[in-house]
Write a protein that holds these residues in place. Sequence first.
Motif, PDB file in Angstrom:
ATOM      1  N   ARG A  48      -0.193 -16.903 -19.906  1.00 46.60           N
ATOM      2  CA  ARG A  48      -1.224 -16.164 -19.168  1.00 46.60           C
ATOM      3  C   ARG A  48      -2.277 -17.116 -18.591  1.00 46.60           C
ATOM      4  N   LEU A  49      -2.664 -18.113 -19.366  1.00 43.75           N
ATOM      5  CA  LEU A  49      -3.634 -19.095 -18.884  1.00 43.75           C
ATOM      6  C   LEU A  49      -3.084 -19.840 -17.668  1.00 43.75           C
ATOM      7  N   LEU A  50      -1.855 -20.309 -17.760  1.00 39.75           N
ATOM      8  CA  LEU A  50      -1.234 -21.004 -16.627  1.00 39.75           C
ATOM      9  C   LEU A  50      -1.100 -20.078 -15.419  1.00 39.75           C
ATOM     10  N   ASP A  51      -0.776 -18.816 -15.673  1.00 39.93           N
ATOM     11  CA  ASP A  51      -0.631 -17.851 -14.585  1.00 39.93           C
ATOM     12  C   ASP A  51      -1.959 -17.656 -13.851  1.00 39.93           C
ATOM     13  N   ARG A  52      -3.059 -17.573 -14.585  1.00 34.07           N
ATOM     14  CA  ARG A  52      -4.373 -17.434 -13.943  1.00 34.07           C
ATOM     15  C   ARG A  52      -4.696 -18.675 -13.105  1.00 34.07           C
ATOM     16  N   GLN A  53      -4.327 -19.853 -13.600  1.00 36.36           N
ATOM     17  CA  GLN A  53      -4.563 -21.086 -12.843  1.00 36.36           C
ATOM     18  C   GLN A  53      -3.723 -21.093 -11.561  1.00 36.36           C
ATOM     19  N   LEU A  54      -2.481 -20.633 -11.665  1.00 34.23           N
ATOM     20  CA  LEU A  54      -1.620 -20.565 -10.482  1.00 34.23           C
ATOM     21  C   LEU A  54      -2.186 -19.574  -9.475  1.00 34.23           C
ATOM     22  N   GLN A  55      -2.612 -18.411  -9.925  1.00 36.95           N
ATOM     23  CA  GLN A  55      -3.179 -17.433  -8.995  1.00 36.95           C
ATOM     24  C   GLN A  55      -4.408 -18.002  -8.283  1.00 36.95           C
ATOM     25  N   ALA A  56      -5.258 -18.697  -9.008  1.00 38.94           N
ATOM     26  CA  ALA A  56      -6.435 -19.307  -8.382  1.00 38.94           C
ATOM     27  C   ALA A  56      -6.021 -20.314  -7.304  1.00 38.94           C
ATOM     28  N   LYS A  57      -4.997 -21.088  -7.569  1.00 37.60           N
ATOM     29  CA  LYS A  57      -4.497 -22.050  -6.580  1.00 37.60           C
ATOM     30  C   LYS A  57      -3.914 -21.325  -5.369  1.00 37.60           C
ATOM     31  N   ILE A  58      -3.155 -20.259  -5.618  1.00 41.32           N
ATOM     32  CA  ILE A  58      -2.563 -19.489  -4.520  1.00 41.32           C
ATOM     33  C   ILE A  58      -3.647 -18.927  -3.608  1.00 41.32           C
ATOM     34  N   GLN A  59      -4.745 -18.490  -4.172  1.00 42.11           N
ATOM     35  CA  GLN A  59      -5.835 -17.922  -3.369  1.00 42.11           C
ATOM     36  C   GLN A  59      -6.414 -18.935  -2.386  1.00 42.11           C
ATOM     37  N   THR A  60      -6.316 -20.226  -2.708  1.00 38.34           N
ATOM     38  CA  THR A  60      -6.847 -21.249  -1.798  1.00 38.34           C
ATOM     39  C   THR A  60      -6.006 -21.375  -0.526  1.00 38.34           C
ATOM     40  N   PHE A  61      -4.754 -20.891  -0.554  1.00 41.89           N
ATOM     41  CA  PHE A  61      -3.893 -20.972   0.630  1.00 41.89           C
ATOM     42  C   PHE A  61      -4.309 -19.966   1.703  1.00 41.89           C
ATOM     43  N   LYS A  62      -5.072 -18.938   1.295  1.00 42.54           N
ATOM     44  CA  LYS A  62      -5.520 -17.902   2.228  1.00 42.54           C
ATOM     45  C   LYS A  62      -4.336 -17.228   2.929  1.00 42.54           C
ATOM     46  N   GLN A  63      -3.270 -17.018   2.174  1.00 36.20           N
ATOM     47  CA  GLN A  63      -2.083 -16.297   2.641  1.00 36.20           C
ATOM     48  C   GLN A  63      -1.908 -15.063   1.761  1.00 36.20           C
ATOM     49  N   PRO A  64      -1.286 -14.023   2.279  1.00 35.84           N
ATOM     50  CA  PRO A  64      -1.027 -12.859   1.431  1.00 35.84           C
ATOM     51  C   PRO A  64      -0.093 -13.236   0.281  1.00 35.84           C
ATOM     52  N   TYR A  65      -0.274 -12.586  -0.842  1.00 33.23           N
ATOM     53  CA  TYR A  65       0.583 -12.829  -1.996  1.00 33.23           C
ATOM     54  C   TYR A  65       0.685 -11.558  -2.820  1.00 33.23           C
ATOM     55  N   ARG A  66       1.675 -11.512  -3.693  1.00 31.76           N
ATOM     56  CA  ARG A  66       1.910 -10.331  -4.511  1.00 31.76           C
ATOM     57  C   ARG A  66       2.523 -10.752  -5.843  1.00 31.76           C
ATOM     58  N   SER A  67       2.091 -10.105  -6.920  1.00 30.18           N
ATOM     59  CA  SER A  67       2.685 -10.404  -8.220  1.00 30.18           C
ATOM     60  C   SER A  67       4.023  -9.689  -8.361  1.00 30.18           C
ATOM     61  N   MET A  68       4.892 -10.292  -9.144  1.00 23.97           N
ATOM     62  CA  MET A  68       6.206  -9.733  -9.431  1.00 23.97           C
ATOM     63  C   MET A  68       6.686 -10.314 -10.748  1.00 23.97           C
ATOM     64  N   ILE A  69       7.791  -9.839 -11.219  1.00 33.19           N
ATOM     65  CA  ILE A  69       8.427 -10.379 -12.415  1.00 33.19           C
ATOM     66  C   ILE A  69       9.794 -10.912 -12.015  1.00 33.19           C
ATOM     67  N   THR A  70      10.064 -12.160 -12.365  1.00 35.32           N
ATOM     68  CA  THR A  70      11.401 -12.724 -12.206  1.00 35.32           C
ATOM     69  C   THR A  70      12.094 -12.544 -13.546  1.00 35.32           C
ATOM     70  N   THR A  71      13.283 -11.992 -13.524  1.00 31.63           N
ATOM     71  CA  THR A  71      13.975 -11.664 -14.755  1.00 31.63           C
ATOM     72  C   THR A  71      15.457 -12.015 -14.676  1.00 31.63           C
ATOM     73  N   SER A  72      16.044 -12.211 -15.839  1.00 31.68           N
ATOM     74  CA  SER A  72      17.494 -12.395 -15.901  1.00 31.68           C
ATOM     75  C   SER A  72      18.154 -11.053 -15.577  1.00 31.68           C
ATOM     76  N   GLU A  73      19.427 -11.088 -15.245  1.00 33.23           N
ATOM     77  CA  GLU A  73      20.136  -9.848 -14.896  1.00 33.23           C
ATOM     78  C   GLU A  73      20.066  -8.821 -16.015  1.00 33.23           C
TER      79      GLU A  73
END
Length: 145
Positions: A48-73
């Motif tokens: 969760r901590l790493l995810d918050r850091q990634l989201q903060a970095k993504i926000q600096t790109f000023k591009q649209p983004y959306r959360s999702m879950i990547t999962t095994s089949e």
Amino acid sequence: MKNIMDDLWRSYQNCQFLLTQPLSPLLSLSIVTAHNPLGKTLSPSQNRLLDRQLQAKIQTFKQPYRSMITTSEQMSHMEKSWAIFFLGQEEALALGQAFQQLAIYHVEAGELSLMSCVEHDPRQVHLGPLYKRLKLVNELPELNR
């Protein structure tokens, strides 16, 4: 280490994506996670901590983004991920490398590719149409594992 990487690479190819809103089939996007760097399983709180850091970095790109879950089949393994729209392939790889990921997904005109983030391992594999791997859900599952 090579066998572990090969096993992970195979598992990355058999993924699906859970999301709460449909995606346009022609958009360009990249799918990146910060969970479990270098393929090592971390605790939910560490992820969760790493995810918050990634989201903060993504926000600096000023591009649209959306959360999702990547999962095994089989949905036995899930990781919180982010779809970042209009992010170039090189930028997406650099983002994956910054968060010590072994691979990212990139989509051009609806076609999904898996790309290695490991500098000395330039693997890339085409996985076909993204829409075949998308699953709409009412809400994203909680990741407590």
